[in-house]
Motif scaffolding. Structure first.
Motif, PDB file in Angstrom:
ATOM      1  N   ALA A   1      -0.870  29.488   8.853  1.00  0.00           N
ATOM      2  CA  ALA A   1       0.033  30.567   9.268  1.00  0.00           C
ATOM      3  C   ALA A   1       1.478  30.199   8.944  1.00  0.00           C
ATOM      4  O   ALA A   1       2.270  31.057   8.535  1.00  0.00           O
ATOM      5  N   GLY A   2       1.829  28.927   9.081  1.00  0.00           N
ATOM      6  CA  GLY A   2       3.178  28.474   8.728  1.00  0.00           C
ATOM      7  C   GLY A   2       3.469  28.652   7.254  1.00  0.00           C
ATOM      8  O   GLY A   2       4.545  29.112   6.870  1.00  0.00           O
ATOM      9  N   VAL A   3       2.504  28.304   6.415  1.00  0.00           N
ATOM     10  CA  VAL A   3       2.661  28.500   4.971  1.00  0.00           C
ATOM     11  C   VAL A   3       2.853  29.987   4.662  1.00  0.00           C
ATOM     12  O   VAL A   3       3.745  30.375   3.903  1.00  0.00           O
ATOM     13  N   ASP A   4       2.050  30.827   5.281  1.00  0.00           N
ATOM     14  CA  ASP A   4       2.161  32.275   5.075  1.00  0.00           C
ATOM     15  C   ASP A   4       3.518  32.797   5.548  1.00  0.00           C
ATOM     16  O   ASP A   4       4.102  33.683   4.921  1.00  0.00           O
ATOM     17  N   LEU A   5       4.022  32.251   6.642  1.00  0.00           N
ATOM     18  CA  LEU A   5       5.320  32.687   7.158  1.00  0.00           C
ATOM     19  C   LEU A   5       6.465  32.319   6.223  1.00  0.00           C
ATOM     20  O   LEU A   5       7.404  33.095   6.050  1.00  0.00           O
ATOM     21  N   VAL A   6       6.399  31.137   5.636  1.00  0.00           N
ATOM     22  CA  VAL A   6       7.446  30.743   4.700  1.00  0.00           C
ATOM     23  C   VAL A   6       7.455  31.706   3.509  1.00  0.00           C
ATOM     24  O   VAL A   6       8.510  32.146   3.063  1.00  0.00           O
TER      25      VAL A   6
ATOM     26  N   ALA B   1      -3.531  19.773  20.094  1.00  0.00           N
ATOM     27  CA  ALA B   1      -2.929  19.974  21.415  1.00  0.00           C
ATOM     28  C   ALA B   1      -1.680  20.849  21.333  1.00  0.00           C
ATOM     29  O   ALA B   1      -1.532  21.810  22.096  1.00  0.00           O
ATOM     30  N   MET B   2      -0.786  20.534  20.414  1.00  0.00           N
ATOM     31  CA  MET B   2       0.456  21.313  20.290  1.00  0.00           C
ATOM     32  C   MET B   2       0.181  22.717  19.760  1.00  0.00           C
ATOM     33  O   MET B   2       0.811  23.679  20.188  1.00  0.00           O
ATOM     34  N   ALA B   3      -0.757  22.853  18.827  1.00  0.00           N
ATOM     35  CA  ALA B   3      -1.089  24.179  18.296  1.00  0.00           C
ATOM     36  C   ALA B   3      -1.630  25.074  19.400  1.00  0.00           C
ATOM     37  O   ALA B   3      -1.283  26.259  19.489  1.00  0.00           O
ATOM     38  N   GLY B   4      -2.467  24.520  20.246  1.00  0.00           N
ATOM     39  CA  GLY B   4      -3.021  25.299  21.350  1.00  0.00           C
ATOM     40  C   GLY B   4      -1.955  25.780  22.308  1.00  0.00           C
ATOM     41  O   GLY B   4      -1.962  26.925  22.756  1.00  0.00           O
ATOM     42  N   VAL B   5      -0.989  24.931  22.605  1.00  0.00           N
ATOM     43  CA  VAL B   5       0.078  25.276  23.543  1.00  0.00           C
ATOM     44  C   VAL B   5       1.096  26.226  22.911  1.00  0.00           C
ATOM     45  O   VAL B   5       1.503  27.209  23.517  1.00  0.00           O
ATOM     46  N   MET B   6       1.513  25.932  21.684  1.00  0.00           N
ATOM     47  CA  MET B   6       2.603  26.698  21.065  1.00  0.00           C
ATOM     48  C   MET B   6       2.176  28.050  20.507  1.00  0.00           C
ATOM     49  O   MET B   6       2.874  29.041  20.686  1.00  0.00           O
ATOM     50  N   VAL B   7       1.064  28.074  19.778  1.00  0.00           N
ATOM     51  CA  VAL B   7       0.682  29.310  19.083  1.00  0.00           C
ATOM     52  C   VAL B   7      -0.741  29.767  19.393  1.00  0.00           C
ATOM     53  O   VAL B   7      -1.238  30.699  18.773  1.00  0.00           O
ATOM     54  N   HIS B   8      -1.398  29.065  20.309  1.00  0.00           N
ATOM     55  CA  HIS B   8      -2.730  29.459  20.774  1.00  0.00           C
ATOM     56  C   HIS B   8      -3.729  29.570  19.623  1.00  0.00           C
ATOM     57  O   HIS B   8      -4.504  30.516  19.543  1.00  0.00           O
ATOM     58  N   ARG B   9      -3.716  28.572  18.748  1.00  0.00           N
ATOM     59  CA  ARG B   9      -4.622  28.491  17.594  1.00  0.00           C
ATOM     60  C   ARG B   9      -5.004  27.044  17.343  1.00  0.00           C
ATOM     61  O   ARG B   9      -4.382  26.130  17.863  1.00  0.00           O
ATOM     62  N   ALA B  10      -5.973  26.872  16.461  1.00  0.00           N
ATOM     63  CA  ALA B  10      -6.319  25.534  15.989  1.00  0.00           C
ATOM     64  C   ALA B  10      -5.208  25.060  15.048  1.00  0.00           C
ATOM     65  O   ALA B  10      -4.504  25.867  14.445  1.00  0.00           O
ATOM     66  N   ALA B  11      -5.042  23.742  14.927  1.00  0.00           N
ATOM     67  CA  ALA B  11      -3.976  23.178  14.101  1.00  0.00           C
ATOM     68  C   ALA B  11      -4.066  23.653  12.649  1.00  0.00           C
ATOM     69  O   ALA B  11      -3.063  24.009  12.038  1.00  0.00           O
ATOM     70  N   ARG B  12      -5.263  23.672  12.086  1.00  0.00           N
ATOM     71  CA  ARG B  12      -5.428  24.104  10.694  1.00  0.00           C
ATOM     72  C   ARG B  12      -4.962  25.552  10.524  1.00  0.00           C
ATOM     73  O   ARG B  12      -4.288  25.891   9.562  1.00  0.00           O
ATOM     74  N   GLU B  13      -5.303  26.403  11.481  1.00  0.00           N
ATOM     75  CA  GLU B  13      -4.869  27.810  11.429  1.00  0.00           C
ATOM     76  C   GLU B  13      -3.352  27.917  11.575  1.00  0.00           C
ATOM     77  O   GLU B  13      -2.711  28.726  10.912  1.00  0.00           O
ATOM     78  N   ALA B  14      -2.777  27.090  12.452  1.00  0.00           N
ATOM     79  CA  ALA B  14      -1.329  27.106  12.655  1.00  0.00           C
ATOM     80  C   ALA B  14      -0.597  26.686  11.378  1.00  0.00           C
ATOM     81  O   ALA B  14       0.405  27.298  10.998  1.00  0.00           O
ATOM     82  N   LEU B  15      -1.106  25.655  10.711  1.00  0.00           N
ATOM     83  CA  LEU B  15      -0.476  25.209   9.468  1.00  0.00           C
ATOM     84  C   LEU B  15      -0.574  26.276   8.373  1.00  0.00           C
ATOM     85  O   LEU B  15       0.392  26.525   7.656  1.00  0.00           O
TER      86      LEU B  15
END
Length: 165
Positions: A135-140, A119-133
């Motif tokens: 992407a977060g690792v890649d961003l760090v 739910a939060m991934a869809g609202v915040m970054v318009h992705r699935a949670a697994r993809e958002a996580l």
């Protein structure tokens, strides 16, 4: 040297001050000058050891120009009083703006907020949670490459799954 991590590792108190993060919800609600004053006063509690004991989340630079400038001012004018953090969503452009806003501050930090639920991934970054996580690792990893010569500390925060009542 990461003075905050050193303090925490020694069992000393470390405050994560987030009251200036008002930019997450709307354009700047707390002025840059007030944020600088709040950061300095919070750090003053610990005297010259303020940067070891206070991480001051100065705001979300990606929200708007005023918010970017507020974070930049805190990073420049409250240096020595606290360790300043810029907060961003798990998005590349947000990260770049966060890094730019605190560049040059001695104990700068970037806090990447990554949604952990669908739910939060869809609202915040318009992705699935697994993809958002992922992407977060890649961003760090990317944060460490943005400012050569700097030693970045990236805080990782995942948002909890919302509950319904």
């Amino acid at each position: 040297m990461d003075v905050v991590r050193e303090s925490a590792g020694a069992g000393r108190v470390v405050l994560w001050e987030e009251s200036a993060r008002d930019g997450a919800q709307a354009k700047t609600l707390m002025t840059a000058g007030f944020r600088v004053r709040l950061a300095r006063e919070t750090g003053r509690i610990f005297g010259s050891d303020g940067p070891r004991h206070v991480v001051f989340a100065a705001g979300f630079p990606a929200v708007c120009g005023e918010e970017f400038e507020a974070v930049r001012r805190v990073a420049g004018e409250a240096e020595g009083a606290v360790s300043v953090a810029a907060v961003c969503r798990g998005a590349r452009r947000d990260l770049e703006q966060a890094v730019a806003s605190v560049r040059g501050s001695r104990h700068a930090r970037v806090m990447v907020v990554v949604p952990a639920s669908e739910a939060m991934a869809g609202v915040m970054v318009h992705r699935a949670a697994r993809e958002a996580l992922q992407a977060g690792v890649d961003l760090v990893k990317r944060a460490r490459d943005l400012d050569e010569g700097s030693r970045w500390t990236c805080a990782w925060r995942t948002l909890p799954v919302p509950t319904t009542h």
